[in-house]
Design a protein around this motif. Structure first.
Motif: not given
Length: 147
Positions: A9-13, A58-62
């Protein structure tokens, strides 16, 4: 060019347009290394850095950013994962993505500063300075508190 990596469920962009400045500033202003940092300083730092955002939907977590010439040197800064999302391997994944990024291969030197995450960074090849006597600094430790 924007890059993106997915894991569950996580994305790095690397898309700066996707960064949530309020989340980044909110974390940094209470961190031990940037306590009280002004929003405009964070905005300018992001503008002049190679950035990596970590997201759940859509929530930034890092976040992490590099000050780099993309050829010889990179300074890794402002690395964080928000508290509710820690202990899931996200910081290790973020560092792996950064260290393996194709635009950052062949750098002669990587630097960072940390008070308490030495063991995390050691896993990615970071060590204490080989020649600390060759490095100098100008440090203004309370600069954000003086404004």
């Amino acid at each position: 060019m924007t890059n993106e990596w997915r894991r569950g469920e996580y994305v790095i962009s690397t898309d700066k347009e996707r960064l949530d400045l309020d989340v980044i500033h909110g974390f940094l202003t209470t961190s031990y290394w940037a306590e009280g940092i002004p929003l405009e300083t964070v905005r300018r730092a992001i503008e002049h850095s190679f950035t990596f955002g970590v997201y759940q939907a859509d929530q930034q977590i890092g976040f992490a950013r590099l000050v780099t010439d993309y050829t010889t040197f990179a300074y890794l800064a402002d690395v964080f994962i928000l508290e509710p999302f820690r202990k899931q391997g996200l910081s290790k994944w973020l560092l792996a993505v950064i260290m393996e990024h194709p635009d950052l291969q062949g750098l002669r030197r990587w630097l960072l500063g940390t008070k308490d995450a030495h063991e995390l960074y050691r896993q990615f090849g970071f060590t204490e300075l080989w020649w600390p006597e060759r490095f100098m600094e100008v440090l203004v430790p309370d600069i954000y508190k003086k404004k």
